[in-house]
Structure formats: structure tokens, C-alpha cells
Design an enzyme around this catalytic site. Structure first.
Site, PDB file in Angstrom:
ATOM      1  N   HIS A 355       0.787  -1.235   0.000  1.00  0.00           N
ATOM      2  CA  HIS A 355       0.000   0.000   0.000  1.00  0.00           C
ATOM      3  C   HIS A 355       0.811   1.272   0.000  1.00  0.00           C
ATOM      4  O   HIS A 355       0.239   2.362   0.027  1.00  0.00           O
ATOM      5  CB  HIS A 355      -0.905   0.062   1.234  1.00  0.00           C
ATOM      6  CG  HIS A 355      -2.153  -0.713   1.075  1.00  0.00           C
ATOM      7  ND1 HIS A 355      -3.295  -0.175   0.540  1.00  0.00           N
ATOM      8  CD2 HIS A 355      -2.444  -1.993   1.359  1.00  0.00           C
ATOM      9  CE1 HIS A 355      -4.240  -1.093   0.521  1.00  0.00           C
ATOM     10  NE2 HIS A 355      -3.748  -2.217   1.012  1.00  0.00           N
ATOM     11  N   LYS A 543      -9.586  13.949   3.781  1.00  0.00           N
ATOM     12  CA  LYS A 543      -8.699  12.782   3.827  1.00  0.00           C
ATOM     13  C   LYS A 543      -7.820  12.939   5.063  1.00  0.00           C
ATOM     14  O   LYS A 543      -7.839  13.991   5.702  1.00  0.00           O
ATOM     15  CB  LYS A 543      -7.826  12.710   2.564  1.00  0.00           C
ATOM     16  CG  LYS A 543      -7.139  14.050   2.228  1.00  0.00           C
ATOM     17  CD  LYS A 543      -6.335  14.008   0.939  1.00  0.00           C
ATOM     18  CE  LYS A 543      -7.166  13.946  -0.312  1.00  0.00           C
ATOM     19  NZ  LYS A 543      -7.095  12.678  -1.017  1.00  0.00           N
ATOM     20  N   ARG A 544      -7.031  11.915   5.407  1.00  0.00           N
ATOM     21  CA  ARG A 544      -6.118  12.081   6.527  1.00  0.00           C
ATOM     22  C   ARG A 544      -5.183  13.263   6.273  1.00  0.00           C
ATOM     23  O   ARG A 544      -4.853  13.572   5.120  1.00  0.00           O
ATOM     24  CB  ARG A 544      -5.301  10.794   6.748  1.00  0.00           C
ATOM     25  CG  ARG A 544      -6.079   9.709   7.429  1.00  0.00           C
ATOM     26  CD  ARG A 544      -6.600  10.119   8.794  1.00  0.00           C
ATOM     27  NE  ARG A 544      -5.538  10.249   9.753  1.00  0.00           N
ATOM     28  CZ  ARG A 544      -5.159   9.307  10.591  1.00  0.00           C
ATOM     29  NH1 ARG A 544      -5.784   8.140  10.612  1.00  0.00           N
ATOM     30  NH2 ARG A 544      -4.162   9.502  11.433  1.00  0.00           N
ATOM     31  N   LYS A 549      -0.028  14.654   1.295  1.00  0.00           N
ATOM     32  CA  LYS A 549      -1.339  14.931   0.700  1.00  0.00           C
ATOM     33  C   LYS A 549      -1.533  16.431   0.429  1.00  0.00           C
ATOM     34  O   LYS A 549      -2.458  16.848  -0.246  1.00  0.00           O
ATOM     35  CB  LYS A 549      -2.456  14.392   1.599  1.00  0.00           C
ATOM     36  CG  LYS A 549      -2.495  12.855   1.655  1.00  0.00           C
ATOM     37  CD  LYS A 549      -3.602  12.375   2.557  1.00  0.00           C
ATOM     38  CE  LYS A 549      -3.686  10.863   2.714  1.00  0.00           C
ATOM     39  NZ  LYS A 549      -4.366  10.187   1.592  1.00  0.00           N
ATOM     40  N   THR A 651      -8.601   6.541  -2.711  1.00  0.00           N
ATOM     41  CA  THR A 651      -9.940   6.048  -3.024  1.00  0.00           C
ATOM     42  C   THR A 651     -10.940   7.181  -2.851  1.00  0.00           C
ATOM     43  O   THR A 651     -12.019   7.141  -3.421  1.00  0.00           O
ATOM     44  CB  THR A 651     -10.342   4.863  -2.109  1.00  0.00           C
ATOM     45  OG1 THR A 651     -10.061   5.228  -0.745  1.00  0.00           O
ATOM     46  CG2 THR A 651      -9.587   3.611  -2.496  1.00  0.00           C
ATOM     47  N   LYS A 655     -14.510   8.224  -5.010  1.00  0.00           N
ATOM     48  CA  LYS A 655     -15.825   8.527  -4.439  1.00  0.00           C
ATOM     49  C   LYS A 655     -16.351   9.849  -5.003  1.00  0.00           C
ATOM     50  O   LYS A 655     -17.529   9.971  -5.354  1.00  0.00           O
ATOM     51  CB  LYS A 655     -15.746   8.627  -2.912  1.00  0.00           C
ATOM     52  CG  LYS A 655     -15.326   7.341  -2.218  1.00  0.00           C
ATOM     53  CD  LYS A 655     -14.996   7.613  -0.741  1.00  0.00           C
ATOM     54  CE  LYS A 655     -14.200   6.464  -0.147  1.00  0.00           C
ATOM     55  NZ  LYS A 655     -13.557   6.835   1.141  1.00  0.00           N
TER      56      LYS A 655
HETATM   57  C1  LIG Z   1     -12.284   7.023   1.445  1.00  0.00           C
HETATM   58  C2  LIG Z   1     -11.876   7.448   2.791  1.00  0.00           C
HETATM   59  C3  LIG Z   1     -10.539   7.746   3.057  1.00  0.00           C
HETATM   60  C4  LIG Z   1      -9.460   7.683   2.000  1.00  0.00           C
HETATM   61  O1  LIG Z   1      -9.384   8.919   1.353  1.00  0.00           O
HETATM   62  P1  LIG Z   1      -8.123   9.336   0.444  1.00  0.00           P
HETATM   63  O2  LIG Z   1      -8.542  10.628  -0.140  1.00  0.00           O
HETATM   64  O3  LIG Z   1      -7.990   8.259  -0.598  1.00  0.00           O
HETATM   65  O4  LIG Z   1      -6.952   9.426   1.318  1.00  0.00           O
HETATM   66  C5  LIG Z   1     -10.196   8.154   4.331  1.00  0.00           C
HETATM   67  N1  LIG Z   1     -11.120   8.276   5.301  1.00  0.00           N
HETATM   68  C6  LIG Z   1     -12.418   8.003   5.077  1.00  0.00           C
HETATM   69  C7  LIG Z   1     -13.387   8.167   6.188  1.00  0.00           C
HETATM   70  C8  LIG Z   1     -12.843   7.576   3.821  1.00  0.00           C
HETATM   71  O5  LIG Z   1     -14.133   7.310   3.619  1.00  0.00           O
END
Ligand SMILES: *Cc1c(COP(=O)(O)O)cnc(C)c1O
Length: 810
Positions: A355, A543-544, A549, A651, A655
Site C-alpha cells: 500500500h 482525507k487524513r 497529501k 480512493t 468517491k
Molecule cells: C475514502 C476514505 C478515506 C481515503 O481517502 P483518500 O482521499 O484516498 O486518502 C479516508 N477516510 C475516510 C473516512 C474515507 O471514507
């Protein structure tokens, strides 16, 4: 009971009386949630048992997805959706006087994960069940999920997330399926009939109790299992000595140490965490999980040599790599196998998903810690290392450097990725670019040694939760346009391509987005008292929080926009609402400072009446799955701006795309594959390429100070971090951030990408003015998002790695 609305209402009212002793009029929303979720759990019981019986009767091959994290979120709505009764129940509850939205809010998120890696595991479970594969999840039932984030005075404050406080209606405790996991002790070796026998003595035993959660397939009664393990003490407290000799206190210590194993999720998924407890957790998961897999296999009455025909184990990153030595241990020590056979069986059973290429996140364990905590496992790892070195010596006799680069044990550390690659038959990356980087750079040596083991499986998301459930209005509109086949075959979303220019469809599409934005605007007002204009462009980064990022790039650009507006109050810009959500690991200082910076900027801008019609900044606290479900359907623009080469896949990007947001992003992770389908017209690409980034790291040639000195916009915003004015209220307020960029030569190329990022935002501004064209782009994003359904991903894993076919196809 769920046949029709009237019989549901009757059964529901009845259960409220029977179970809680409450007439409906007196039931709270929490009571309604409890009874409803309990009813569903019971309702699926029979099909759950049937699914398991079928697996046994047909001797199905089963896959076990081992993961330290499952970021499931809430289950009520998703379960109702998959059972096909969401609309009926929603209506019934409304008629009984309970708005479904309020009932849902009673469920705590199962936040047993940090971010993308844990959410991926949850999406995979949904796809496995919905596609009718025999697929199980194996994880830990942490008593506390990822911390709850509060923002106080602009800073992140962490509160424990005691998600089980109000009970968990979905799980079933199964003490009859418990196993024992052993730590510490000494290995004694003796010979028996010419064979070496290894026995661990004076170990400390822990009881592993499984809690099973049904995973309900969409549209059919196929129910898989997520098995979460909880650690409990082995001793019967009432038989303990009374305490004269101190053994009572030893017992208390033992109890405490056992409980701690399944107490907390580690709140960081991208830094190496060197804690003994974390290693204990990993072995606890692996040992309990493997024992349980073997117990299920035993019921088939087949020889263990056939294990690879009936069992596949996939490890989600290196965290569960100890399944490899654990399976070897059980085969050799408990079942009399020789090394070669045990190794071969294990190798054919296990697959590994990589990952990350952030080197600080590649897991390593100190030799001494593993040797003491897991003495027998340590011996097996030593043997794997010894044999790998022999293989390498034969293959590369004159290349000792390569051998030490590739060894499993080196410098008193155990490299888990090397163990995972050598001990498994498949290593996959999670997006095309990521896999290429693994093959060409990060794991190049291993790729040369075992080229056929490497493969790509681009991540995915379940379109059931992230589109049908989270954005029902859009799902309905899509079905009106292209029919409902896309629900089972998400790639057929591309039928929307033909509607993208249709003015009627565009306007219906815009109405859905507008409606979702209004809902989010109301949520923001309820939570924070900030009024945002649903007419403005919603530009979202959730995101985190992590330096790679680059939330910092986003916020510096916002400051730049603000500067421009102050200088030129009449400037014609599309009104924007910038929305952030992000948790920072509690020990990650810089990440927390960036949260403070975002909130400080938000406070300044939102408090400045002169920009109130064109600029707003909102930081939503406690980003989580249930919050993501509220935010993502309302996005116009999705920020996916990681330093190229750093984000394995992402991911979140998928979304947003599936919900009709347009991405501003770098050529990183799965953005590259999005761009392949969407082209420059339907995505805003900017910044250095992965290759350029690599070249700078390798050959130098970049100076952050030069950027600062040559670009006046950069100079201005950087100075605003340390000089009181529009942002800072005192000298050096954000000097830490300022220095992290300038003194460390801008490791993540924030300044380097600033100009092209600003330009991308100018293009966004222009594009948003042409609303019809914007709708067209947004529709095309939805149309091409089917490829990112985790159904596609899971089909790839099943056919190419696990050799599994759906149960119903036989
Ligand atoms: C999808 C998701 C992530 C991952 O988001 P990235 O933008 O790919 O880092 C992190 N936290 C939650 C709650 C998510 O639903």
C-alpha cells in the site's frame, strides 16, 4: 416480518414491547435504532447459516482478507439497502413518527481503521458478498476506534472513541470458536524418531474470542462473515490465590496486558510504529485468524496438502505478514510437515497487497523484540531469511550488496515487506502507477527475482454505499436515464455518456447537486454556525492529514486568493466555499499545525465582511465514513493534490468522481487512470510528474528558497506565516510550517507546484462559469466511474490471485 410495510410495522411495534417493554409512543430514536438493527440481525440469521452450510457442503474455496483495519462506518442503512428494504423501512418509520435520518444518527461509526487502507477492506467485504464470493474478513475488535476529533481554538483535540458504549447490535460473540494465542516463553528442541521437535514452554497464553458480523450481499441472501477477534484473559479469577505471595498482583498485571491487546487502534497508518503492543496485536490477529481458518478447513476432512485448493489468505499491507511464519509453524510443529512442504503450502495460500512507497512507512521490527515476544516465530523467520540468502547467493554470486539489500533480516531488523514478498505467491500494488514504481524502483530487486509474482489491482470503492446509498437522488436520476442495469454492472454507468449533452438531463443533474449542497450547507450551519452559499463552488479536500497529501498547498493557495481579493476588491471570481476535513495522527506535530493554520485562515476569511460573498473556508471536525457520506455528494471540485509518486492509489478521488465532482489533481495514484478515461477536458491536472519528482530526489536541482525568491506570490504567502497581518496574529505564529517548507527544501514540492496549481484553479474558475459545459464534465465523471467500483477490483483479485469463482455460478 419485512414482507411489506404493514407487517413490518406490526412486527416492529411488537418487538419494541417485547424487548424493551416500551409502547411505541415512549420509544426514543435510540430505542428505534436498537430494535430495528436487532430485527435485521435476526432476520439474516437463517441465510447466514445457510451460506456457511453451503460453503461446507460444496467444499468451496474461501478467501480470508486479513487486515488490521476495517473502516466500516455505519451498517444500518447499508444493510437495509443490500436487503432491498431501505425505502420500505424508511416509509414505515416515517409513518410511525420517526424520520429515518434521525434514527441512523443513533449508530456509532465502526471506526476500526485510519483511512484509505481500512476503508478499502470494508468496500472489499461489500463486493465479496454482493458478488457471491466465499470471502471473509479477519480483523481485531478494538474497544476504541480511531479517536474522535474535536477542534478547540483551532487545534485538534483527541477524545477516545468508545464506539461500543451503547452496545453493538450487529455482532455475535462466539466463545465456542475461541482459540489460544501464545506469547513469550522459550523454545526447547528435542529429537523424536530422527526428527527435530520444537516446543515452546513457559509461554503466556491469551484467549482470542471471535465476534462475527454478518456481511450482507446486495440483492441476494448471501451472507459472509467479518470475524473480529477480542483478547481476553485465560485464568479464572475466582481460582486465583488470595495474594499473600504477590501472585494476585501478577494476575492483575497479566489481565491488564491481555486486555490492552484489543483495546486501541493505532492512530497512524503511514509511519512506522515501533511499539511492542502493536507487534502483539499483529501476531494476535495472525495467530487467531490462521487457527480459525484451519479449523474451518478441518471440517472438510481433506489433507492439509490441499489447503491451497480451498483457502486463500490476502494480507492488507504488511501488518498481517506474520500469517506466513504462523502457518508454517502450525504445519511443521502441530502437523508434522517438513520445511519444504510447509513452505510450499504457505506460499500458495498467501497473497500480499502493498500500500505504500513512503519509506518511513515500510514496516520493520527489531530482531530482539520479535525473538523475545515470539521465539518460535522468530526461528522460522530466521530460517526463511537463511534460505532466501542461499537462493540469492546462487543467483547473484558476485553481488553481495544486492543480497543485503534484499535480505529479510539486516541491521538487527526484520523487514516485513521482504518477508511478505518471499513468503507469498502474489505481490500487488494498488494502482497502475504505484505498481510500476514498485517494479521499477522500490521493489526492483524482488521484481527481477520473481517477475511473475508482481501484479496490479487498482483499488475500488463500493458504488452501493458511495453512490446508491450516499447519493440516492443521483442514483435515481441515473436509473431514469439509463435504466437500472448499472446497479449490478457498474461499468454500464458509461451509458451516461450519451446523456452528457442533453440539456434536460444536465439541468436535472444540476438540481441534484444543488439539493445535496443545500443539505451540506444546512449541516455546516447546524454544526458550526457558518452560513455558506449553496450557489458557490464547493471545493473539497477530505482525507487524513499528511504532508504528502498537501493540504498545505491548498490553504496557501486560499491565502493567495484572499490576498488578491484584498488588493483588488472588485476582482471577478466565482464565489468559492473551501471545505476541509482531516484527522492528524496525535503525535504528528506538523500535521496538527496545518489543521491550526487552516482554522486560522478560515477564521480570518469568514470574519472579513469584505469577502463574505465570494470566499468561505470551513473545517469540518471528525472526518469519518458517515461524514464522508454527507460531504462527498455535495462536491463540485475534488482536491487530489498529493506530491506525484506518493499516493499509492487514493480512493477518496474515486468517491468524488462517482458523485459528479471534478478533480483537480496531480498525476498520482489512481488519478492517472481517471485521467486516461477523462482526458484534460474533464479533469484539472497540474504539477510535477512522478518521474520529475523522482529525478529531483535523485539528482537534486531544486531549491525552495529560489522559488520563494523568484515568485512574488509565494514570497507573500510564506511571509504571512510568520509576519502579523491578514493571517498571523503575532510574530512567528506559523514559523514551524514556514521552516518545514523552506529549511527542509520543500520535500513535498508545495512551492514548486504552486504556480501550476494556481493556474489549474484559474481554469476551474473559468470552467465553472459555463454551467452547461460544467455539467457535461461532471456527468462524464460519473459515467466513467464504474471502472472504480470495487466489484471490478474484487473480480480481478478473485480470478488472478485467489482463483475463486462466485458461488452461484457453479
Ligand atoms: C475514502 C476514505 C478515506 C481515503 O481517502 P483518500 O482521499 O484516498 O486518502 C479516508 N477516510 C475516510 C473516512 C474515507 O471514507
Amino acid at each position: 416480518m419485512f414482507k411489506d410495510k404493514e407487517s413490518f410495522k406490526k412486527a416492529f411495534t411488537r418487538q419494541m414491547l417485547d424487548k424493551l417493554g416500551l409502547p411505541l409512543e415512549e420509544a426514543s430514536e435510540a430505542d428505534v435504532y436498537k430494535i430495528l438493527s436487532g430485527m435485521i440481525r435476526e432476520h439474516v440469521g437463517r441465510d447466514w447459516a445457510k451460506t456457511n452450510t453451503l460453503y461446507k457442503a460444496q467444499q468451496e474455496k474461501q478467501v480470508y482478507y486479513f487486515s488490521m483495519e476495517f473502516l466500516i462506518g455505519r451498517l444500518l442503512g447499508n444493510n437495509l439497502l443490500n436487503l432491498g428494504i431501505l425505502d420500505m423501512v424508511r416509509e414505515a418509520l416515517k409513518e410511525l413518527g420517526y424520520p429515518f435520518a434521525d434514527v441512523e444518527e443513533q449508530e456509532s461509526d465502526a471506526g476500526l481503521g485510519n483511512g484509505g487502507l481500512g476503508r478499502l477492506a470494508a468496500c472489499f467485504l461489500d463486493s465479496l458478498a454482493s458478488l457471491q464470493y466465499a470471502g471473509n474478513g479477519t480483523g481485531i475488535r478494538y474497544k476504541y476506534g480511531l479517536f474522535e476529533q474535536k477542534i478547540m481554538d483551532g487545534n485538534q483535540v483527541e477524545l477516545p472513541d468508545y464506539w461500543l458504549q451503547r452496545g453493538n447490535e450487529w455482532e455475535v460473540r462466539r466463545p465456542d470458536k475461541q482459540v489460544e494465542v501464545r506469547f513469550w516463553g522459550n523454545v526447547v528442541t528435542r529429537e523424536l524418531h530422527g526428527r527435530l521437535i520444537f516446543e515452546t514452554v513457559q509461554y503466556e497464553a491469551v484467549r482470542a474470542i471471535p465476534y462475527d458480523v454478518p456481511i450482507i450481499g446486495f440483492g441476494h441472501p448471501h451472507i459472509n462473515t467479518l470475524r473480529l477477534w477480542s483478547a481476553e484473559s485465560m485464568m479464572d479469577p475466582f481460582r486465583q490465590p488470595s495474594g499473600q505471595d504477590g501472585s494476585y498482583y501478577r494476575y492483575l498485571d497479566y489481565n491488564r496486558s491481555v486486555e490492552s491487546i484489543s483495546e486501541f487502534l493505532y492512530p497512524d497508518d503511514s509511519h512506522y510504529e515501533g511499539k511492542l503492543l502493536r507487534l502483539k496485536q499483529q501476531y494476535f490477529l495472525c495467530s487467531a485468524g490462521v487457527q480459525s481458518v484451519l479449523r474451518t478447513f478441518e471440517k472438510l476432512n481433506l489433507p492439509l496438502t490441499q489447503l491451497p485448493d480451498k483457502v486463500a489468505i490476502q494480507i492488507n499491507d504488511t501488518h498481517p505478514t506474520l500469517v506466513i511464519p504462523e502457518l508454517i509453524r502450525i504445519l511443521i510443529d502441530d502437523n508434522g510437515f517438513g520445511w519444504e512442504d510447509a513452505w510450499d503450502i504457505t506460499n500458495r495460500v498467501v497473497g500480499y497487497t502493498n500500500h505504500t512507497i513512503l519509506s518511513e512507512a515500510l514496516e520493520k521490527w527489531p530482531v530482539q523484540m520479535v525473538r523475545e515476544l515470539l521465539p518460535r516465530i522468530y526461528m522460522i523467520i530466521e530460517e526463511i531469511d537463511r534460505r532466501l540468502r542461499i537462493e540469492l547467493m546462487q543467483r547473484y554470486p558476485s553481488d553481495p550488496d544486492r543480497i543485503s539489500r534484499m535480505a529479510i533480516m539486516e541491521n538487527n531488523q526484520i523487514r516485513m515487506a521482504h518477508l511478505a514478498i518471499s513468503g507469498s505467491h502474489s505481490t500487488n500494488g494498488v494502482a497502475a502507477l504505484h505498481t510500476e514504481i514498485l517494479k521499477k524502483r522500490e521493489m526492483k530487486d524482488f521484481y527481477e527475482l520473481y517477475p511473475s509474482r508482481f501484479n496490479n489491482k487498482t483499488n475500488g470503492i463500493t458504488h452501493r454505499r458511495w453512490l446508491i446509498y450516499a447519493n440516492p437522488a443521483l442514483a435515481k436520476l441515473v436509473s431514469e436515464c439509463i435504466g437500472t442495469r448499472w446497479i449490478k454492472h457498474p461499468q454500464e454507468l458509461n451509458g451516461l455518456i450519451k446523456c452528457c449533452r442533453n440539456a434536460g438531463f444536465q439541468s436535472a443533474f444540476a438540481n441534484v447537486k444543488r439539493h445535496n449542497k443545500e443539505k451540506l450547507a444546512n449541516y455546516i450551519f447546524d454544526k458550526q454556525g457558518i452560513r455558506v452559499n449553496p450557489e458557490s463552488l464547493f471545493d473539497i479536500q477530505v482525507k487524513r492529514l499528511h504532508a504528502y497529501k498537501r493540504q498545505l498547498l491548498n490553504v496557501l493557495h486560499i491565502v493567495h486568493l484572499y490576498n488578491q481579493l484584498k488588493e483588488n476588491p472588485g476582482m471577478d471570481i466565482v464565489p468559492r466555499t473551501f471545505i476541509f476535513g482531516a484527522k492528524a495522527a496525535p503525535s504528528y506535530y506538523l500535521a496538527k499545525r496545518i489543521i491550526k493554520l487552516i482554522n486560522t485562515v478560515a477564521g480570518r476569511i469568514n470574519g472579513d465582511a469584505s469577502v463574505k460573498d465570494v470566499l468561505k473556508v470551513v473545517f469540518l471536525e471528525n472526518y469519518s465514513v458517515s461524514l464522508a457520506e454527507k460531504i462527498i455528494p455535495a462536491a463540485d471540485v475534488s482536491e487530489q493534490i498529493s506530491t506525484a509518486s506518493k499516493e499509492a492509489s487514493g480512493t477518496g478521488n474515486m468517491k468524488f468522481m462517482m458523485n459528479g465532482a471534478i478533480t483537480v489533481g496531480t498525476m498520482d495514484g489512481a488519478n492517472v487512470e481517471m485521467h486516461e478515461m477523462l482526458g484534460d477536458d474533464n479533469m484539472f491536472i497540474f504539477g510535477l510528474s512522478a518521474e520529475q519528482v523522482q529525478n529531483y530526489y535523485q539528482y537534486g536541482g531544486y531549491s525552495a528558497w529560489d522559488m520563494y525568491n523568484s515568485d512574488s506570490r509565494i514570497h507573500e504567502v510564506m511571509d504571512q506565516l510568520i509576519v502579523p497581518g491578514l493571517i498571523c496574529s503575532f510574530d512567528n505564529e506559523f514559523r514551524d510550517i514556514y521552516q518545514s517548507v523552506l529549511d527542509h527544501n520543500d520535500e513535498y514540492f508545495v512551492l514548486k507546484d504552486f504556480a501550476s496549481y494556481s493556474e489549474a484553479h484559474l481554469n476551474i474558475d473559468l470552467a465553472f462559469r459555463n454551467r452547461q459545459d460544467w455539467q457535461k464534465k461532471a456527468i462524464l465523471n460519473v459515467a466513467h466511474s464504474g471502472k472504480f467500483s470495487s466489484d471490478c477490483t474484487i473480480r480481478g483479485y478473485a480470478s488472478e490471485i485467489w482463483r475463486l469463482i462466485p458461488v452461484q455460478k457453479k
